[in-house]
Design an enzyme around this catalytic site. Structure first.
Site, short mmCIF file in Angstrom:
data_model
loop_
_atom_site.label_atom_id
_atom_site.label_comp_id
_atom_site.label_asym_id
_atom_site.label_seq_id
_atom_site.Cartn_x
_atom_site.Cartn_y
_atom_site.Cartn_z
N CYS A 141 -57.89 79.87 33.27
CA CYS A 141 -58.78 79.13 34.16
C CYS A 141 -57.88 78.46 35.19
O CYS A 141 -56.84 77.89 34.84
CB CYS A 141 -59.53 78.10 33.32
N TYR B 74 -39.09 73.95 -8.02
CA TYR B 74 -38.25 74.97 -7.38
C TYR B 74 -37.30 74.44 -6.31
O TYR B 74 -36.58 75.20 -5.70
CB TYR B 74 -39.11 76.10 -6.80
N CYS C 293 -60.65 71.10 35.16
CA CYS C 293 -61.54 71.79 34.21
C CYS C 293 -61.72 70.86 33.01
O CYS C 293 -60.76 70.49 32.35
CB CYS C 293 -60.92 73.11 33.76
N CYS D 159 -64.35 80.60 34.32
CA CYS D 159 -64.15 79.81 33.11
C CYS D 159 -65.54 79.44 32.58
O CYS D 159 -66.44 79.14 33.37
CB CYS D 159 -63.38 78.54 33.47
N GLU E 199 -37.95 84.39 -6.12
CA GLU E 199 -39.02 83.89 -6.98
C GLU E 199 -40.37 84.04 -6.29
O GLU E 199 -40.43 84.19 -5.07
CB GLU E 199 -38.77 82.41 -7.32
N LYS F 159 -43.82 83.15 -4.48
CA LYS F 159 -44.24 82.04 -3.61
C LYS F 159 -45.64 81.63 -4.06
O LYS F 159 -46.60 82.38 -3.92
CB LYS F 159 -44.26 82.48 -2.15
N CYS G 111 -66.45 76.79 31.45
CA CYS G 111 -66.72 75.35 31.59
C CYS G 111 -67.80 75.12 32.66
O CYS G 111 -68.08 76.01 33.43
CB CYS G 111 -65.43 74.60 31.96
N ASP H 294 -49.13 79.84 -4.18
CA ASP H 294 -50.07 79.39 -3.16
C ASP H 294 -50.78 78.12 -3.65
O ASP H 294 -51.92 78.16 -4.07
CB ASP H 294 -51.07 80.51 -2.87
N LYS I 33 -43.80 87.81 2.72
CA LYS I 33 -45.23 87.80 2.42
C LYS I 33 -45.73 89.15 1.94
O LYS I 33 -45.13 90.17 2.24
CB LYS I 33 -46.00 87.38 3.68
S1 IVH Z 1 -38.78 76.61 -1.37
C1 IVH Z 1 -36.95 74.05 2.35
N1 IVH Z 1 -40.00 78.02 -3.18
O1 IVH Z 1 -44.11 77.39 0.54
C2 IVH Z 1 -38.20 74.66 1.81
N2 IVH Z 1 -41.33 77.00 -1.51
O2 IVH Z 1 -44.11 78.04 3.36
C3 IVH Z 1 -38.14 74.79 0.33
N3 IVH Z 1 -43.71 77.38 -1.78
O3 IVH Z 1 -43.81 74.13 1.70
C4 IVH Z 1 -39.32 75.51 -0.17
N4 IVH Z 1 -43.58 78.60 -3.59
O4 IVH Z 1 -45.00 74.50 -0.52
C5 IVH Z 1 -40.14 77.28 -2.08
N5 IVH Z 1 -40.93 79.28 -4.88
C6 IVH Z 1 -41.08 78.53 -3.79
C7 IVH Z 1 -42.33 78.27 -3.23
C8 IVH Z 1 -42.41 77.50 -2.08
C9 IVH Z 1 -44.40 78.06 -2.71
C10 IVH Z 1 -44.33 76.70 -0.64
C11 IVH Z 1 -43.86 75.30 -0.39
C12 IVH Z 1 -43.42 75.29 1.05
C13 IVH Z 1 -44.12 76.47 1.58
C14 IVH Z 1 -43.39 77.02 2.78
#
Ligand code: IVH
Length: 711
Positions: free
Chosen positions: A448, A242, A454, A424, A130, A132, A426, A134, A330
Site C-alpha cells: 500500500c 536437559y 493508511c 489497499c 535427544e 525435542k 483500507c 513439545d 524438525k
Molecule cells: S535445549 C539454549 N533440548 O525447544 C537452548 N530444548 O525451540 C537450550 N526444547 O525453548 C534448549 N526439547 O523449550 C533443548 N531436548 C531439548 C528440548 C528443548 C524441547 C524446547 C525448549 C526451547 C525450545 C527451542
C-alpha cells in the site's frame, strides 16, 4: 505475532439474517479465544487470526449497526486475565533453538561449527542428540540444594514465577538428591503432559463443561499457569531436564555428563538421548526417533543436536537468540485436506498486503486450523487457489499453516481466479504498487503506498511501538491500541505519553461529550492508574529499543542494537540519519562502516528520515521521552571503545569467533576501514583494506599482536 487488518469479501454478500447469525457465531468464537488467551494461556490461533475474527465481527456491525448493542464485544475493552504471576528475571537468558528441516541444514550446521572452531575435516565432533519435547520450558533454581524458584521462559529474559505450582510436580525434586551440590544450580527442561493424560483430562473437562485443550502442550501450559496450585497438582505433568542456567560450579564438562548429573540429583532425563559422532549418525538418530514418534506417549516435534563438549559450547556462543552449538532438526509437517471458504487481505505495518485463506476448520496434528497464509499474489497465481477450492495444507510445529496445492478434481464450477488487488483494502483505498528490490527488480510483494496515512499501517505501527521488544507498555496491548486509535485518542506514538493530561478532555467517536478513561467499560480507577504508571515508567528508554520501536523497515532488533552501539546516543544517531537523508556521502560511508549495516538498511534509513512527516512525529515523541545512551562498551579491556577491522585469513580462530571475542571486550567491529578505525588486524591475503589502513595511518596488527592485546 503482530495482528493484521482484514477485509473480508463475503460480509457484503451476507443477507441481513445471515449477518445476524454470523455475528452471533463470531461472538461465541471470539469469546472462546479470549478465554483461551486470558484464562488458560493456551491460545490456539495467532493474534493475526484473532484480529481477523474481530475485523469480520466489526465489518458486520458496520453493515448492520443495530447489532452494536451494549453486549457487543466492540463495546467492551479487553478482559481481565484471571491469573497474574510475579515476574522473574532469568539470571541467564533462556534462549531458543535454530531449526533444521532438510538434511542439508544439518551438514551446514556441522560445517559452521567446524569452521568456527577451526577444526579439520577429520576432527571428531561429539554430539548429544535427544528428542525435542513439545511442552513448555521451565527454569528451576536451587540454592544450597533447595528449590527456590520455578519460572517459565516468558520472553527469554523475564518469565513468570510459578514456584508454588511447579513444586507439585512429581518429577521436580524439592531438593537435589546429592550431598555436595553447587551453591546455585539452575536446572532447565521441559514440562509436558503425556498424550493419554491429555485425552483423559479433556474427557473429564468435557464432562464437567470445563476447559478443553487443543493439544498436550497447551494443556500443560494451562495446567501450570493456574492460580490455585491444587489444580496443577491434580494434572499429570512430567518434566525432563536437559539444560542449565546459572551454575556456580560446573559438575561436568560435557552435555551428556550434565544429563547424568541431573539424573543423579533426582531428575528424569530423556532415555532416548544418544551420543552421535558424525552427520550420518545424527541423521540416523532423526530417522529412528521419527519412526518411534507415534508410539511415544509425549509429543515431540523433532530432535535436538547439541555439541557435547561444554568448553566448545562456550566458545561457540550465541547468535541473537539461539546457540551456535545446538540445532533443532524438525520432523516434516503434518498435512490435511480442507476447503477454502474465503480469501482475505491483511495489511501489515510496512504496508505489505498478505492474502490469507480462510479454511473450513480442520484438525491437523491435533490442532484446529482455520487459516493458511498465501504469502503473496504471485503465490495465489502459482497455486491458482480460488474460493471454494479443496486444498492440501500443512502445518509444521508453530509455523502458520501453508497451502501446498489445490486438488483440481474437486474444484466446483463456477470459480474464477482470485484477482490481484489494485487498492489497499483500507478505507482510503490507496493505490498499491509492486515492490522493487534494491537492484530494481520487481519483487513479489504488493504494498500500500499510503504510508502512515493508511490507517491500517498506522495502527500496526502503534502496535509495534508498544510491543514487548519495543516500548513494552503493560496494559497497552493490541486491542487497547485499536480502541484508542479508533476513538482518535492515539494517532501517533507521542500521543501515548500525553494521554494522561488529555484524559477528561477526550471525546468518544460520534459524540461531543467529554469522557474519562475511568468511565469506559472495562476500565476503572485502578486500571487507569496502572496504565498511566506503566506509560510513565517508559518515559526513559534504552536507545536500541527506541530505534527498534520506530518501526523503520529492515531495522529489526539486531540492527537496532548495531545502530545504537555504533552511535552511542540518540542525538548522534539522529544527526547521522538526517545527514544521510540529505545524501551526505560521508554520513553514508560512516553508516556503511558499521558492523551489520549494509545498503538495504541504509536505503531504508535514508527514505525514512527524508520524510518530513516522520521527522515531525519523531520530534514530538523525543520531546516526551528520555533516551538512554547505548550501553558503554566494557571499559576495562585494552580494546574497549575501539573500532577494529579484520582482514585476510586468521590462523588461530575463525573470523566470526575473533569478531565475537572483540565485541565481548567492548570493541566495535567494522566491515571497512575509515578514519574512525583504530586497529586493523591483518592476516595473510589482506588486500585493499590494508592499503587503505596504511594511507590513513591506522595501527596495523598481526594476529599474534592482536592476541596479545586482548589477552
Ligand atoms: S535445549 C539454549 N533440548 O525447544 C537452548 N530444548 O525451540 C537450550 N526444547 O525453548 C534448549 N526439547 O523449550 C533443548 N531436548 C531439548 C528440548 C528443548 C524441547 C524446547 C525448549 C526451547 C525450545 C527451542
Amino acid at each position: 505475532m503482530a495482528s493484521k487488518h482484514t477485509v473480508t469479501s463475503s460480509v457484503a454478500a451476507l443477507t441481513g439474517k445471515q449477518a445476524k447469525v454470523e455475528h452471533a457465531r463470531l461472538a461465541a468464537e471470539i469469546g472462546k479465544h479470549d478465554r483461551l488467551y486470558y484464562q488458560e494461556n493456551a491460545p490456539i490461533i495467532s493474534d493475526a487470526e484473532y484480529d481477523a475474527l474481530r475485523r469480520r465481527y466489526e465489518a458486520i456491525e458496520a453493515r448492520l449497526p443495530r447489532l452494536r448493542t451494549r453486549e457487543s464485544l466492540t463495546q467492551r475493552v479487553g478482559a481481565a486475565p484471571s491469573a497474574r504471576f510475579a515476574k522473574v528475571r532469568h539470571a541467564v537468558p533462556m534462549l531458543s533453538l535454530d531449526n533444521a528441516f532438510a538434511n542439508g541444514d544439518v551438514s551446514d550446521f556441522v560445517g559452521r561449527i567446524r569452521r568456527f572452531l577451526r577444526l579439520g575435516e577429520d576432527d571428531e565432533i561429539v554430539f548429544a542428540a535427544e528428542p525435542k519435547i513439545d511442552g513448555l520450558s521451565m527454569s528451576l533454581r536451587y540454592e544450597d540444594g533447595e528449590l527456590v524458584t520455578g519460572a517459565t521462559r516468558g520472553d527469554g529474559t523475564e518469565g513468570e514465577d510459578v514456584t508454588a505450582n511447579v513444586k507439585t510436580l512429581e518429577d521436580v525434586p524439592q531438593h537435589l538428591k546429592r550431598r555436595a551440590v553447587p551453591k546455585v544450580c539452575e536446572v532447565r527442561g521441559e514440562v509436558y503432559m503425556t498424550k493419554h493424560a491429555f485425552l483423559a483430562l479433556n474427557r473429564r473437562q468435557a464432562d464437567i463443561g470445563g476447559q478443553v485443550f487443543a493439544n498436550p502442550r497447551n494443556s500443560a501450559a494451562g495446567s501450570l499457569r493456574q492460580k490455585d496450585p491444587a489444580i496443577t497438582a491434580s494434572r499429570p505433568l512430567g518434566f525432563f531436564a536437559y539444560a542449565w542456567g546459572e551454575m556456580t560450579e560446573m559438575p561436568a564438562d560435557t552435555q551428556s555428563g550434565m544429563a547424568e548429573w541431573f539424573a543423579s540429583c533426582g531428575f528424569k532425563t530423556n532415555p532416548l538421548t544418544k551420543i552421535c559422532r558424525s552427520i550420518e549418525e545424527l541423521l540416523a538418530f532423526h530417522r529412528e526417533i521419527e519412526a518411534q514418534r507415534a508410539t511415544l506417549d509425549y509429543d515431540i516435534d523433532g530432535v535436538v543436536y547439541k555439541v557435547d563438549r561444554i568448553d566448545w559450547q562456550e566458545r561457540l556462543g550465541f547468535v541473537s537468540r539461539s546457540p551456535r552449538w545446538a540445532i533443532a532438526h524438525k520432523f516434516p509437517a503434518e498435512k490435511a485436506l480442507t476447503i477454502v471458504d474465503d480469501i482475505i487481505i491483511q495489511v501489515g505495518r510496512t504496508g505489505a498486503l498478505t492474502p490469507v485463506a480462510k479454511l473450513r476448520p480442520v484438525t491437523v496434528g491435533g490442532v484446529l486450523v482455520q487459516n493458511a497464509t498465501l504469502h503473496n499474489f504471485d503465490e495465489i497465481a502459482r497455486l491458482d487457489v480460488r474460493i471454494g477450492d479443496t486444498v492440501r495444507i500443512q502445518r509444521a510445529g508453530d509455523v502458520i499453516p501453508q497451502v501446498l496445492e489445490v486438488v483440481q478434481e474437486k474444484r466446483p464450477p463456477p470459480t474464477k481466479p482470485y484477482p490481484v488487488p489494485r487498492h489497499c483494502p483500507c478505507p482510503l483505498r490507496t493505490d498499491v504498487e509492486r515492490e522493487k528490490t534494491i537492484t530494481g527488480e520487481e519483487g513479489a510483494v504488493l504494498r500500500c503506498t499510503g504510508g502512515l496515512a493508511c490507517p491500517y499501517q498506522e495502527i500496526e505501527h502503534l502496535k509495534h511501538f508498544v510491543s514487548r521488544r519495543a516500548f513494552d507498555i503493560d496494559g497497552l496491548g493490541e486491542k487497547q491500541i485499536e480502541f484508542f486509535h479508533e476513538q482518535g485518542w492515539i494517532n501517533e506514538p507521542a500521543d501515548i505519553f500525553t494521554l494522561e493530561v488529555r484524559n477528561g478532555n477526550l471525546t468518544l467517536k460520534g459524540s461531543n461529550e467529554k469522557a474519562r478513561l475511568e468511565d469506559m467499560e472495562g476500565y476503572g480507577e485502578t486500571s487507569v492508574r496502572s496504565l498511566f504508571n506503566a506509560i510513565a515508567a517508559r518515559r526513559e528508554i534504552a536507545l536500541e529499543r527506541f530505534i527498534y520501536a520506530l518501526g523503520i523497515r529492515h531495522v529489526g532488533e539486531t540492527t537496532a542494537v548495531a545502530l545504537a552501539r555504533g552511535h552511542g546516543s540518540w542525538s548522534a544517531f539522529y544527526k547521522a540519519c538526517l545527514k544521510l537523508a540529505k545524501d551526505d556521502e560521508e554520513a553514508r560511508r560512516e553508516m556503511d562502516a558499521l558492523d551489520q549495516i549494509g545498503d538495504t538498511v541504509i536505503e531504508s534509513l535514508h527514505n525514512y528520515f527524508a520524510e518530513a512527516h516522520n521527522l515531525r512525529r519523531i520530534e514530538r515523541l523525543a520531546a516526551q521521552v528520555t533516551v538512554r545512551n547505548a550501553e558503554k562498551p566494557r571499559a576495562d579491556s585494552a580494546i574497549a571503545g575501539k573500532t577494529v577491522v579484520f582482514t585476510g585469513t586468521l590462523e588461530r580462530m575463525a573470523r566470526e569467533e575473533a569478531k565475537a571475542a572483540a565485541e565481548r571486550l567492548g570493541a566495535k567491529v567494522a566491515g571497512s576501514v575509515s578514519a574512525k578505525t583504530d586497529y586493523i588486524v591483518a592476516g595473510p591475503g589482506a588486500g585493499s583494506k590494508l592499503g587503505r589502513a596504511r594511507e590513513l595511518g591506522v595501527t596495523i596488527l598481526s594476529e599474534e599482536e592482536w592476541a596479545k592485546l586482548i589477552r
